[in-house]
Design a protein around this motif. Structure first.
Motif, PDB file in Angstrom:
ATOM      1  N   ASN A   9       0.761  -1.396   0.379  1.00  0.00           N
ATOM      2  CA  ASN A   9      -0.099   0.019   0.382  1.00  0.00           C
ATOM      3  C   ASN A   9       1.382   1.553  -0.568  1.00  0.00           C
ATOM      4  O   ASN A   9       1.353   1.804   1.330  1.00  0.00           O
ATOM      5  CB  ASN A   9      -1.239  -0.349   1.575  1.00  0.00           C
ATOM      6  CG  ASN A   9      -1.792   0.991   0.861  1.00  0.00           C
ATOM      7  OD1 ASN A   9      -1.816   1.580   0.200  1.00  0.00           O
ATOM      8  ND2 ASN A   9      -2.139   1.313   2.775  1.00  0.00           N
ATOM      9  N   ILE A  10       1.093   1.850  -1.248  1.00  0.00           N
ATOM     10  CA  ILE A  10       2.191   2.608  -1.363  1.00  0.00           C
ATOM     11  C   ILE A  10       1.097   4.496  -0.743  1.00  0.00           C
ATOM     12  O   ILE A  10       0.362   4.448  -0.867  1.00  0.00           O
ATOM     13  CB  ILE A  10       2.484   2.952  -2.798  1.00  0.00           C
ATOM     14  CG1 ILE A  10       3.194   1.946  -3.171  1.00  0.00           C
ATOM     15  CG2 ILE A  10       3.530   3.998  -2.901  1.00  0.00           C
ATOM     16  CD1 ILE A  10       4.433   1.466  -2.825  1.00  0.00           C
ATOM     17  N   GLN A  11       2.244   4.937   0.781  1.00  0.00           N
ATOM     18  CA  GLN A  11       1.714   5.834   1.068  1.00  0.00           C
ATOM     19  C   GLN A  11       2.803   7.086   0.197  1.00  0.00           C
ATOM     20  O   GLN A  11       3.762   6.909   0.265  1.00  0.00           O
ATOM     21  CB  GLN A  11       1.834   5.461   2.677  1.00  0.00           C
ATOM     22  CG  GLN A  11       0.791   4.600   3.297  1.00  0.00           C
ATOM     23  CD  GLN A  11      -0.527   4.468   3.083  1.00  0.00           C
ATOM     24  OE1 GLN A  11      -1.420   5.947   3.249  1.00  0.00           O
ATOM     25  NE2 GLN A  11      -1.335   3.615   2.258  1.00  0.00           N
ATOM     26  N   LYS A  12       1.996   8.052   0.448  1.00  0.00           N
ATOM     27  CA  LYS A  12       3.392   9.336  -0.184  1.00  0.00           C
ATOM     28  C   LYS A  12       2.939  10.389   0.059  1.00  0.00           C
ATOM     29  O   LYS A  12       3.936  11.051   0.763  1.00  0.00           O
ATOM     30  CB  LYS A  12       2.452   9.996  -1.962  1.00  0.00           C
ATOM     31  CG  LYS A  12       1.982   8.975  -3.007  1.00  0.00           C
ATOM     32  CD  LYS A  12       1.060   9.718  -4.099  1.00  0.00           C
ATOM     33  CE  LYS A  12       1.479   9.063  -5.113  1.00  0.00           C
ATOM     34  NZ  LYS A  12       0.470  10.287  -6.077  1.00  0.00           N
ATOM     35  N   LYS A  13       2.188  10.079   2.150  1.00  0.00           N
ATOM     36  CA  LYS A  13       2.819  10.939   2.924  1.00  0.00           C
ATOM     37  C   LYS A  13       3.043  10.527   4.349  1.00  0.00           C
ATOM     38  O   LYS A  13       2.567  11.513   5.252  1.00  0.00           O
ATOM     39  CB  LYS A  13       1.286  12.352   3.226  1.00  0.00           C
ATOM     40  CG  LYS A  13       1.304  13.521   1.630  1.00  0.00           C
ATOM     41  CD  LYS A  13       0.396  14.415   1.133  1.00  0.00           C
ATOM     42  CE  LYS A  13       0.406  15.122   0.528  1.00  0.00           C
ATOM     43  NZ  LYS A  13      -0.345  16.137   1.005  1.00  0.00           N
ATOM     44  N   SER A  20       5.114   2.509   3.068  1.00  0.00           N
ATOM     45  CA  SER A  20       5.700   1.574   1.224  1.00  0.00           C
ATOM     46  C   SER A  20       5.357   2.950   1.248  1.00  0.00           C
ATOM     47  O   SER A  20       4.871   3.578   0.496  1.00  0.00           O
ATOM     48  CB  SER A  20       4.945   1.249   0.575  1.00  0.00           C
ATOM     49  OG  SER A  20       5.533  -0.567   0.838  1.00  0.00           O
ATOM     50  N   ILE A  21       6.929   3.629   1.131  1.00  0.00           N
ATOM     51  CA  ILE A  21       7.087   5.309   1.094  1.00  0.00           C
ATOM     52  C   ILE A  21       7.902   5.371  -0.669  1.00  0.00           C
ATOM     53  O   ILE A  21       8.874   4.783  -0.611  1.00  0.00           O
ATOM     54  CB  ILE A  21       7.821   6.682   1.846  1.00  0.00           C
ATOM     55  CG1 ILE A  21       6.783   6.016   3.533  1.00  0.00           C
ATOM     56  CG2 ILE A  21       7.261   7.676   1.030  1.00  0.00           C
ATOM     57  CD1 ILE A  21       5.766   6.614   3.504  1.00  0.00           C
ATOM     58  N   PRO A  22       7.326   6.227  -1.629  1.00  0.00           N
ATOM     59  CA  PRO A  22       7.846   6.412  -2.822  1.00  0.00           C
ATOM     60  C   PRO A  22       9.267   6.652  -3.138  1.00  0.00           C
ATOM     61  O   PRO A  22       9.140   7.147  -1.789  1.00  0.00           O
ATOM     62  CB  PRO A  22       7.045   6.651  -4.140  1.00  0.00           C
ATOM     63  CG  PRO A  22       5.522   7.464  -3.431  1.00  0.00           C
ATOM     64  CD  PRO A  22       5.591   7.074  -1.765  1.00  0.00           C
ATOM     65  N   HIS A  23      10.152   6.243  -3.449  1.00  0.00           N
ATOM     66  CA  HIS A  23      11.675   6.842  -3.266  1.00  0.00           C
ATOM     67  C   HIS A  23      11.599   8.440  -3.788  1.00  0.00           C
ATOM     68  O   HIS A  23      11.358   8.870  -4.693  1.00  0.00           O
ATOM     69  CB  HIS A  23      12.094   6.512  -4.525  1.00  0.00           C
ATOM     70  CG  HIS A  23      13.971   6.343  -4.651  1.00  0.00           C
ATOM     71  ND1 HIS A  23      14.089   7.282  -4.629  1.00  0.00           N
ATOM     72  CD2 HIS A  23      15.098   5.859  -4.255  1.00  0.00           C
ATOM     73  CE1 HIS A  23      15.641   7.653  -4.777  1.00  0.00           C
ATOM     74  NE2 HIS A  23      15.496   6.249  -4.004  1.00  0.00           N
ATOM     75  N   ARG A 496      14.504   9.812   5.628  1.00  0.00           N
ATOM     76  CA  ARG A 496      13.093  10.750   5.814  1.00  0.00           C
ATOM     77  C   ARG A 496      12.385  10.105   6.635  1.00  0.00           C
ATOM     78  O   ARG A 496      11.627  10.880   7.370  1.00  0.00           O
ATOM     79  CB  ARG A 496      12.318  11.706   4.395  1.00  0.00           C
ATOM     80  CG  ARG A 496      13.581  12.273   3.699  1.00  0.00           C
ATOM     81  CD  ARG A 496      12.479  12.801   2.131  1.00  0.00           C
ATOM     82  NE  ARG A 496      11.760  13.723   2.442  1.00  0.00           N
ATOM     83  CZ  ARG A 496      10.340  12.965   1.316  1.00  0.00           C
ATOM     84  NH1 ARG A 496      10.797  12.301   0.546  1.00  0.00           N
ATOM     85  NH2 ARG A 496       9.695  13.636   1.682  1.00  0.00           N
ATOM     86  N   GLN A 497      12.079   9.278   6.511  1.00  0.00           N
ATOM     87  CA  GLN A 497      10.942   8.985   7.409  1.00  0.00           C
ATOM     88  C   GLN A 497      11.613   8.521   8.830  1.00  0.00           C
ATOM     89  O   GLN A 497      10.481   8.341   9.423  1.00  0.00           O
ATOM     90  CB  GLN A 497      10.380   6.692   6.614  1.00  0.00           C
ATOM     91  CG  GLN A 497      10.071   6.992   5.309  1.00  0.00           C
ATOM     92  CD  GLN A 497       9.515   5.668   5.022  1.00  0.00           C
ATOM     93  OE1 GLN A 497      10.380   5.239   4.348  1.00  0.00           O
ATOM     94  NE2 GLN A 497       8.670   4.475   5.704  1.00  0.00           N
ATOM     95  N   VAL A 498      12.910   8.249   8.957  1.00  0.00           N
ATOM     96  CA  VAL A 498      13.192   7.888  10.743  1.00  0.00           C
ATOM     97  C   VAL A 498      12.878   9.776  11.100  1.00  0.00           C
ATOM     98  O   VAL A 498      12.231   9.520  12.246  1.00  0.00           O
ATOM     99  CB  VAL A 498      14.359   8.136  10.596  1.00  0.00           C
ATOM    100  CG1 VAL A 498      14.789   7.914  12.033  1.00  0.00           C
ATOM    101  CG2 VAL A 498      14.573   6.554  10.272  1.00  0.00           C
ATOM    102  N   PRO A 506       4.072  14.332   8.644  1.00  0.00           N
ATOM    103  CA  PRO A 506       3.923  13.854   7.205  1.00  0.00           C
ATOM    104  C   PRO A 506       5.095  13.795   6.290  1.00  0.00           C
ATOM    105  O   PRO A 506       6.394  14.469   6.382  1.00  0.00           O
ATOM    106  CB  PRO A 506       3.011  14.544   6.011  1.00  0.00           C
ATOM    107  CG  PRO A 506       3.193  15.948   7.076  1.00  0.00           C
ATOM    108  CD  PRO A 506       3.274  15.430   8.894  1.00  0.00           C
ATOM    109  N   ILE A 507       5.594  12.631   5.563  1.00  0.00           N
ATOM    110  CA  ILE A 507       6.771  12.709   4.765  1.00  0.00           C
ATOM    111  C   ILE A 507       7.190  14.131   4.123  1.00  0.00           C
ATOM    112  O   ILE A 507       7.888  14.791   4.395  1.00  0.00           O
ATOM    113  CB  ILE A 507       6.806  11.821   3.701  1.00  0.00           C
ATOM    114  CG1 ILE A 507       8.292  11.442   3.305  1.00  0.00           C
ATOM    115  CG2 ILE A 507       5.568  12.248   2.645  1.00  0.00           C
ATOM    116  CD1 ILE A 507       8.862  10.887   4.685  1.00  0.00           C
TER     117      ILE A 507
END
Length: 793
Positions: A9-13, A20-23, A496-498, A506-507
């Motif tokens: 489930n790709i999450q953008k924010k 699973s955040i996009p590269h 960034r996620q860390v 939010p990312i």
């Protein structure tokens, strides 16, 4: 391709680690907006560099006439070894790597001089006008020749553990053999490039495509006579590295910096693809001689292996690469008694270097082939032999220590293999393949399972540290920078996620600033799969400091408990019900003169290693995995196709499953290419002996989309890292590469089905079509009338 992965489930924010955040640069990559060094706007008066390379593998330079080069159109200057006033060396460990050859050459393609011209094309044309003559000597081009002449870049290493001779005397069975393993070109999409810009007061800014900015900084200073505070190295992103830009980016950075210092102009050096492949190091090729003692069940009793590696003309990173091969000689298997001899061979080829796995794949390769031979000898399923040789699942029950002394605390290899055997339907497919082979004379199939146990940390203990800076601006946005470099593997995304996770943001509120030695000093190489482990922890450390200060302020305002304040969804909430937006609290903190930035630091605990005696605990933990691959070979042409691969891999609690699965897929395919199609070939004799023939995409064959298994199933093993890593995750960069060993093992099974049961099975790697035909011909006792020259590995 029929591909099956876990639902992503790709999450953008999202702000949560584990999503699973996009590269972070994916949208820039696909739109062509990602800025690489060659995309940077060129400053006025920039000079373009081209390097002149030797056309002799070994010999003395007897004529070195560059007059025509200097007089060519557009040429500003020509620089040679004579222009290096301080230290003509870029060697990362041993001082045996000249920036420019001086008086003699040691491999075909060695750098001799550099031309600085107004345009790239002018520099390239001028290089060809050099008049250079050599007094050629006979080069050493193969491991076998190096052993015969006792030609070493470093002295031989001998290591033993346990009662080896006694094991061989008492064991029920013994086997011996030999096998060869080729090297591998890194084939990064962005070639080696550096852009050096002189700045005021004898300082220099260098933009470099490198995995190790601090080492570039240090070696540039050695060459120029500068101190480290005079040189800064920046690396925003690389178009691939795979180890080829860990140490070997230094030579080109030094050349660009030398030209910038001497000319006073910005200088850009970008290697042409053919020059890059001819003049930069590869994965070390190996040759093995082995003997093994075992019992009726195939359980190892004693092992003797001579590992001889082709290091090329200089040491480079051959010492630690070979050390890692020694550490991983047993893969996931318990070695009760082992005797190793490691020969670091000096040849007149380019100096070989770091490559994904850093010697680990070369160590594991031989043990997997040995276990296959034991299974063939005992006429049993190779998986059974592998399972019988695993470490104990829990420490304290015996069979729980590595041959170098470290305790195995977290062994999940048996569980992974059991699960993969079931989900891949291995046993049913193996029986079906046996039936297929009985009824098909030309096409033969093979299936194999190989496990993986790979230690995570640098063998050089001092590299297991990282620093970071985290800035919170008064509008509540965040910028972070650290010592790790981004080469497409997703390190920046995970870090960034860390930061987002720790601050409850939010990312898109977190941005990465390019890695730069003037921001975070004394960086470790982004290598050994430890980029996220080290830099993630360092960023977390800085974020915690900032968060604690904000929590203290919130507690003072609300008269609540600072330990009970939560940062989530861009909101800061106290235990008595008060809340602020993160932006509001940050603004209050700024007005109250609370520090809103901090540095973070992390060093890996518990590790230690004696590199003289090869004993200690060099790895903080192990990453595990297993792959089942099924192949088909054509016994008339030698062609091979991977039909299906199933992978179950352990990444602990994944920080980003989408990125981790991408790394597993890519690592496996790269490992498959190493063992099947990626053949390096040097001209063996004649006036151009030592010239690399496979120096372009037309002659060097990496896997393409057509080579990906038609059925490709990848799943993450449900596990939590027993070691205290960032969010209990595990490294993923290098370990999946070694899952490609399952393909080579499956090819061996297919070749075995094509020859008589007791015939010799001699298959070297890479298992090209020619090599598969050769192995079948030997197994069938057919004479090879026009046998080709042996490959120079």
């Amino acid at each position: 391709m029929n591909q099956s992965v876990e639902h992503l489930n790709i999450q953008k924010k999202s702000a949560k680690a584990g999503d699973s955040i996009p590269h972070e640069s994916a949208h820039l990559h696909v739109t062509g907006q990602a800025t690489y060094i060659d995309d940077l706007p060129e400053l006025e008066n920039t000079l373009h560099l081209a390097v002149g390379f030797s056309q002799c593998a070994k010999g003395k330079i007897v004529q070195f006439d560059l007059d025509a080069v200097r007089q060519a159109e557009g040429v500003y200057a020509v620089y040679t070894a004579a222009d290096i006033a301080v230290k003509n060396n870029w060697g990362p460990i041993v001082n045996d790597d000249p920036i420019f050859a001086d008086g003699e050459v040691e491999f075909y393609g060695q750098a001799l001089f550099v031309v600085a011209a107004k345009t790239y094309q002018q520099a390239r044309r001028a290089v060809r006008l050099a008049k250079i003559e050599y007094e050629a000597e006979t080069p050493i081009l193969s491991i076998q020749d190096a052993i015969e002449q006792q030609s070493w870049v470093l002295p031989p290493v001998d290591f033993s553990h346990g009662e080896v001779e006694q094991a061989f005397q008492t064991a029920s069975h013994q086997l011996s053999g030999s096998i060869e393993l080729g090297g591998q070109e890194h084939f990064y999409l962005e070639g080696q490039i550096s852009y050096a810009v002189p700045q005021e007061d004898q300082t220099l800014k260098v933009y470099c495509s490198t995995q190790h900015p601090t080492e570039m900084q240090l070696l540039i200073c050695h060459a120029l006579g500068y101190h480290m505070h005079q040189v800064s190295v920046e690396a925003r992103r690389m178009g691939g590295g795979f180890g080829g830009k860990e140490s070997q980016s230094a030579q080109w950075a030094c050349i660009a910096s030398l030209a910038a210092q001497l000319s006073g102009h910005p200088c850009k050096l970008r290697l042409d693809r053919d020059d890059d492949m001819s003049s930069t190091g590869k994965r070390h090729g190996f040759a093995y001689e082995w003997s093994v003692a075992f019992d009726e069940l195939g359980v190892l009793q004693g092992l003797k292996v001579q590992l001889a590696s082709n290091c090329g003309f200089s040491a480079d990173l051959s010492g630690p690469v070979n050390e890692r091969a020694i550490c991983h000689i047993g893969n996931a298997y318990y070695l009760n008694a082992v005797q190793l001899r490691n020969l670091r061979c000096k040849t007149n080829t380019v100096s070989n270097t770091a490559y994904r796995g850093f010697g680990g794949p070369q160590g594991m390769f031989v043990i997997e082939n040995i276990l296959d031979d034991i299974a063939r000898y005992l006429k049993c399923d190779p998986v059974l032999v592998r399972q019988r040789n695993f470490f104990a699942e829990k420490p304290g029950n015996g069979r729980d220590h590595m041959h170098y002394g470290a305790e195995v605390r977290d062994n999940v290899a048996p569980k992974i293999v059991d699960e993969l055997l079931a989900t891949s339907h291995y046993h049913a497919r193996r029986a079906s393949i046996a039936q297929f082979n009985q009824h098909n004379a030309i096409i033969k199939r093979g299936i194999a399972l190989t496990p993986l146990m790979f230690g995570i940390s640098f063998n050089a203990v001092h590299y297991n540290q990282a620093g970071a800076l985290v800035y919170v601006y008064m509008d509540g946005t965040v910028a972070i920078t650290h010592g790790g470099t981004e080469m497409g593997q997703g390190l920046y995304t995970k870090v960034r996620q860390v930061a987002a996770h720790e601050l409850g943001l939010p990312i898109d509120r977190v941005r990465l600033i390019a890695t730069d030695t003037s921001r975070v000093p004394n960086t470790s190489a982004t290598a050994a799969s430890s980029g996220a482990d080290l830099n993630g922890k360092a960023v977390q450390n800085a974020c915690i400091k900032i968060r604690e200060r904000l929590a203290k302020l919130a507690a003072e305002i609300s008269q609540s408990d600072a330990d009970q304040i939560h940062f989530e969804n861009s909101t800061v909430t106290t235990n008595n019900g008060q809340s602020w937006s993160f932006n509001d609290l940050v603004n209050r903190a700024y007005m109250a003169r609370v520090q809103l930035w901090d540095s973070g630091f992390y060093k890996t605990p518990e590790i230690h290693y004696d590199q003289v005696n090869h004993l200690g605990r060099p790895f903080f933990y192990y990453a595990y995995g297993a792959a089942v691959s099924e192949v088909a070979i054509d016994t008339l042409t030698g062609e091979m196709k991977v039909l299906r691969t199933d992978i179950l891999h352990d990444v602990g609690r994944s920080i980003n499953p989408a990125i981790d699965i991408g790394q597993i897929e890519g690592g496996f395919i790269q490992g498959m290419g190493w063992l099947t199609t990626e053949e390096l070939y040097w001209q063996p004799q004649g006036p151009h002996a030592g010239r690399l023939f496979t120096h372009a995409p037309s002659t060097y064959k990496i896997p393409t989309s057509a080579d990906i298994p038609h059925v490709f199933n990848v799943k993450l093993f449900d596990n939590q890292n027993a070691a205290d890593t960032i969010y209990r995750s595990k490294a993923v960069g290098e370990p999946p590469f070694m899952l490609g060993l399952s393909v080579f093992s499956a090819i061996r099974q297919a070749v075995q089905a094509a020859i008589p049961e007791d015939a010799p099975l001699e298959l070297n790697a890479p298992a090209t079509a020619e090599e598969i035909l050769r192995a079948i011909a030997i197994g069938r006792g057919q004479a090879l009338a026009d046998q080709p020259q042996p490959r120079l590995r």
